[in-house]
Design a protein around this motif. Structure first.
Motif, mmCIF file in Angstrom:
data_model
loop_
_atom_site.group_PDB
_atom_site.id
_atom_site.type_symbol
_atom_site.label_atom_id
_atom_site.label_comp_id
_atom_site.label_asym_id
_atom_site.label_seq_id
_atom_site.Cartn_x
_atom_site.Cartn_y
_atom_site.Cartn_z
ATOM 1 N N ASP B 151 -23.137 -65.459 -59.471
ATOM 2 C CA ASP B 151 -23.060 -65.241 -58.088
ATOM 3 C C ASP B 151 -21.706 -65.731 -57.423
ATOM 4 N N SER B 152 -20.714 -65.931 -58.347
ATOM 5 C CA SER B 152 -19.461 -66.495 -58.025
ATOM 6 C C SER B 152 -18.210 -65.837 -58.424
ATOM 7 N N ASN B 153 -17.306 -65.642 -57.500
ATOM 8 C CA ASN B 153 -16.125 -65.011 -57.832
ATOM 9 C C ASN B 153 -15.088 -66.064 -58.352
ATOM 10 N N GLU B 154 -15.434 -67.342 -58.427
ATOM 11 C CA GLU B 154 -14.724 -68.288 -59.268
ATOM 12 C C GLU B 154 -14.985 -68.269 -60.745
ATOM 13 N N GLY B 155 -13.799 -68.977 -61.316
ATOM 14 C CA GLY B 155 -14.026 -69.056 -62.832
ATOM 15 C C GLY B 155 -14.325 -67.680 -63.561
ATOM 16 N N LEU B 156 -13.422 -66.861 -63.263
ATOM 17 C CA LEU B 156 -13.571 -65.438 -63.916
ATOM 18 C C LEU B 156 -12.621 -65.684 -65.439
ATOM 19 N N VAL B 157 -13.460 -65.114 -66.255
ATOM 20 C CA VAL B 157 -12.720 -65.421 -67.630
ATOM 21 C C VAL B 157 -12.603 -64.218 -68.517
ATOM 22 N N GLU B 158 -11.556 -63.832 -69.221
ATOM 23 C CA GLU B 158 -11.258 -62.944 -70.137
ATOM 24 C C GLU B 158 -12.396 -62.395 -71.068
ATOM 25 N N ALA B 159 -12.642 -61.139 -71.044
ATOM 26 C CA ALA B 159 -13.604 -60.422 -71.695
ATOM 27 C C ALA B 159 -13.280 -58.958 -71.765
ATOM 28 N N SER B 160 -12.985 -58.621 -73.072
ATOM 29 C CA SER B 160 -12.751 -57.297 -73.386
ATOM 30 C C SER B 160 -13.703 -56.243 -73.634
ATOM 31 N N PRO B 161 -13.744 -54.997 -73.358
ATOM 32 C CA PRO B 161 -15.084 -54.154 -73.302
ATOM 33 C C PRO B 161 -15.245 -53.843 -74.882
ATOM 34 N N ALA B 162 -16.432 -53.912 -75.011
ATOM 35 C CA ALA B 162 -16.847 -53.453 -76.357
ATOM 36 C C ALA B 162 -16.462 -52.321 -76.791
ATOM 37 N N GLY B 163 -15.657 -52.121 -78.166
ATOM 38 C CA GLY B 163 -15.117 -50.818 -78.663
ATOM 39 C C GLY B 163 -13.872 -50.589 -77.822
ATOM 40 N N HIS B 164 -13.193 -51.453 -77.213
ATOM 41 C CA HIS B 164 -11.900 -51.031 -76.493
ATOM 42 C C HIS B 164 -10.766 -50.817 -77.355
ATOM 43 N N ARG B 165 -10.217 -49.591 -77.468
ATOM 44 C CA ARG B 165 -8.981 -49.245 -78.115
ATOM 45 C C ARG B 165 -7.803 -49.580 -77.607
ATOM 46 N N HIS B 166 -6.785 -50.025 -78.254
ATOM 47 C CA HIS B 166 -5.331 -50.180 -77.558
ATOM 48 C C HIS B 166 -4.331 -50.201 -78.676
ATOM 49 N N GLU B 167 -4.497 -50.241 -80.080
ATOM 50 C CA GLU B 167 -3.578 -49.940 -80.949
ATOM 51 C C GLU B 167 -2.665 -48.991 -81.003
ATOM 52 N N HIS B 168 -3.360 -47.890 -80.622
ATOM 53 C CA HIS B 168 -2.356 -46.578 -80.576
ATOM 54 C C HIS B 168 -1.544 -46.347 -79.360
ATOM 55 N N LEU B 169 -1.481 -47.221 -78.414
ATOM 56 C CA LEU B 169 -0.811 -47.250 -77.229
ATOM 57 C C LEU B 169 0.779 -47.529 -77.630
ATOM 58 N N PRO B 170 1.580 -47.003 -76.936
ATOM 59 C CA PRO B 170 2.973 -47.258 -77.228
ATOM 60 C C PRO B 170 3.270 -48.719 -76.650
ATOM 61 N N PRO B 171 3.934 -49.404 -77.703
ATOM 62 C CA PRO B 171 4.360 -51.113 -77.474
ATOM 63 C C PRO B 171 5.150 -51.156 -76.052
ATOM 64 N N LEU B 172 5.148 -52.224 -75.525
ATOM 65 C CA LEU B 172 6.180 -52.357 -74.452
ATOM 66 C C LEU B 172 7.125 -53.460 -74.931
ATOM 67 N N PRO B 173 8.538 -52.928 -74.771
ATOM 68 C CA PRO B 173 9.636 -53.708 -75.372
ATOM 69 C C PRO B 173 9.559 -55.418 -74.797
ATOM 70 N N ALA B 174 9.743 -56.340 -75.487
ATOM 71 C CA ALA B 174 9.257 -57.475 -75.176
ATOM 72 C C ALA B 174 10.124 -58.000 -73.733
ATOM 73 N N GLU B 175 11.395 -57.504 -73.600
ATOM 74 C CA GLU B 175 12.137 -57.699 -72.444
ATOM 75 C C GLU B 175 11.495 -57.339 -71.142
ATOM 76 N N HIS B 176 10.356 -56.302 -71.189
ATOM 77 C CA HIS B 176 9.978 -55.624 -70.112
ATOM 78 C C HIS B 176 8.442 -56.258 -69.947
ATOM 79 N N SER B 177 8.040 -57.050 -70.789
ATOM 80 C CA SER B 177 6.715 -57.749 -70.505
ATOM 81 C C SER B 177 6.588 -58.606 -69.271
ATOM 82 N N PRO B 178 5.537 -58.365 -68.615
ATOM 83 C CA PRO B 178 5.497 -59.284 -67.277
ATOM 84 C C PRO B 178 4.835 -60.663 -67.616
#
Lengths: 315, 315
Positions: B151-178
């Motif tokens: 019931d609250s919008n405070e204290g949001l925590v990181e939580a990746s979706p089940a089965g989320h795939r990301h390793e196949h995506l192109p990497p972002l060069p470190a100098e352009h990471s935000p």
């Protein structure tokens, strides 16, 4: 892939009919007027498909921009499906049909149904007389207008786009034309000039609102049709608080019928007066109709009339 | 037919890249935050296409809803194309590419170009170092989050979706990471902790804003990312008026760079404090950067940091 992919292209025999499978995105829902804005965008899409007129860049015969403005907007739902109860990820089949209302107007009906609901055409009689609890019904009556002064949003005039075709569209049965309803509401300043049978009104509540150049103007600098929904809700929420109700309950209302008649536009920073009259059901607790008039404070010019039937969460 | 029809389906070899031909509809533009909301919807579309995760209905491994929240949002334009200068009927090719930032984050770049502009891929170096005057560039850094209390919008925590795939995506060069930029801005409460070379700041302007349950919540009841743009603009307009400037000029600003870091969420009716520091160019009249911090008034909790470079109409 896109949330608004068409699942059926309009058949050549009936360009008036359009069906899409939609996954609701964050920009189409929420507490504000985004859902109404999306409905309006679907109307523009449907009118473009049905008439061949590029509604996004239309010009009158004398070369002035002409806009497919919203004149009457009605959304009818139920406890199962209502404008403020839609979340991203929801899926709908959106069926739209465009009807002939002459050279300067057009009528569009939309029906939103859950995927898997038996598909039917969009017959005006069935639309009005055989509503299902699991569908949302939308009527948009639009008029082609143009500015009479380039720097002002007052004094908008009717102006049909050059080459606009409409005679091929299906006719709307007279008993389902919104013209009479709108004409009477404009004259009386309310959709309920004779009161509402079975309901009793409370004393009117009045508040003012300054037309917000950050929020309320569309991409042509006119007052955005969807903003009227948010402006009216602002007045309803203020009244809600004045009545001592819990503001969280406002976000949990069920809006089963929402009507706006758009009778005027205004410039940014204009002061508006909103008058709300709440009609409580004599028999069903928590069932009320908000009857709202929006006028320009300085002139008394009527900008909009609104009727919203809402069910409170404990009703 | 639909304004967001895809013109190129992503090739199987590179699902990270997505291109669409877009006709701007009324619900995608205007004075408010609709255009930013549309950009965010395109990010969700692109991430869904690139990762296969249904971003509209994602759940963590333990079954809780998880949201692809916006953590950093940057839009760079020019005098030729800028977020508040887009009107319905405008046409763009929108090229989007999604980059790997680990299991709980994702980076999406968009480039908007006029149809007919020579098409190129979306290489991060070219994106950052070879910007064209006739294109708009968007960076969205998103993080997967979940509510820690229903019931609250405070204290949001990181939580990746089940089965989320990301390793196949192109990497972002470190100098352009935000990540570095965001980490420093969050710590300092500004994107400009060391001042801005060639610019002088005026005295800070402070105003308050009540989080509006009519306008600012998304379909999941969280503070909508696009609303932050409108809330910040509300503070900028108030300051604009306090400086004695013509409010019509506010609507004619050119915003060439707009950055928001989203560091907290809040509940409806929360009181926010917005502090604006205007950095005027020492050499170019009418070129200023608004450095804005948004905090929750009751706790001082930092909700957002913002930097907006704007050109006044007479500059």
């Amino acid at each position: 892939m896109s949330p608004t992919d068409l699942i059926d292209k309009p058949a050549p025999a009936d360009t008036s009919l359009l069906t899409r499978r939609v996954t609701v995105a964050p920009g189409m829902c929420g507490a504000g007027s985004l859902f109404f804005g999306q409905l309006g965008d679907w109307t523009w899409e449907a009118v473009k498909a049905a008439t061949g007129t590029n509604v996004y860049a239309a010009r009158s015969a004398d070369g002035h921009p002409t806009y497919l403005s919203f004149y009457y907007f009605r959304v009818r739902g139920s406890r199962h499906i209502q404008p403020y109860g839609i979340a991203f990820g929801d899926e709908f089949d959106v069926t739209s049909r465009v009807f002939d209302l002459g050279p300067q107007s057009v009528m569009t009906l939309h029906r939103l149904s859950r995927p898997g609901t038996p598909a039917t055409g969009l017959d005006p009689r069935a639309f009005h007389e055989e509503q299902r609890e699991d569908c949302l019904y939308v009527e948009n009556y639009n008029r082609w207008i143009s500015r009479s002064h380039p720097d002002s949003n007052e004094g908008l005039v009717e102006a049909s786009p050059a080459g606009h075709r409409h005679e091929h569209l299906p006719p709307l049965p007279a008993e389902h034309s919104p013209r009479g309803i709108c004409g009477r509401a404009r004259k009386a300043g309310t959709f309920h000039p004779g009161g509402i049978p079975g309901r009793t009104a409370s004393a009117p509540y009045t508040t003012t609102y300054t037309l917000d150049r950050v929020r309320d103007l569309n991409g042509a600098g006119l007052m955005y049709f969807a903003s009227y929904f948010a402006i009216v809700d602002t007045a309803l929420l203020r009244q809600w608080r004045a009545l001592g109700r819990d503001p969280r309950g406002f976000s949990r209302r069920t809006v089963v019928d929402h009507r706006i008649g758009y009778f005027g536009n205004a410039d940014a920073d204009a002061e508006l007066t909103l008058t709300v009259r709440l009609w409580h059901s004599d028999t069903v607790a928590g069932d009320e109709i908000a009857d709202v008039a929006v006028t320009e404070a300085a002139t008394g010019r009527l900008l909009a009339v609104c009727s919203i039937q809402q069910l409170l969460e404990d009703s």
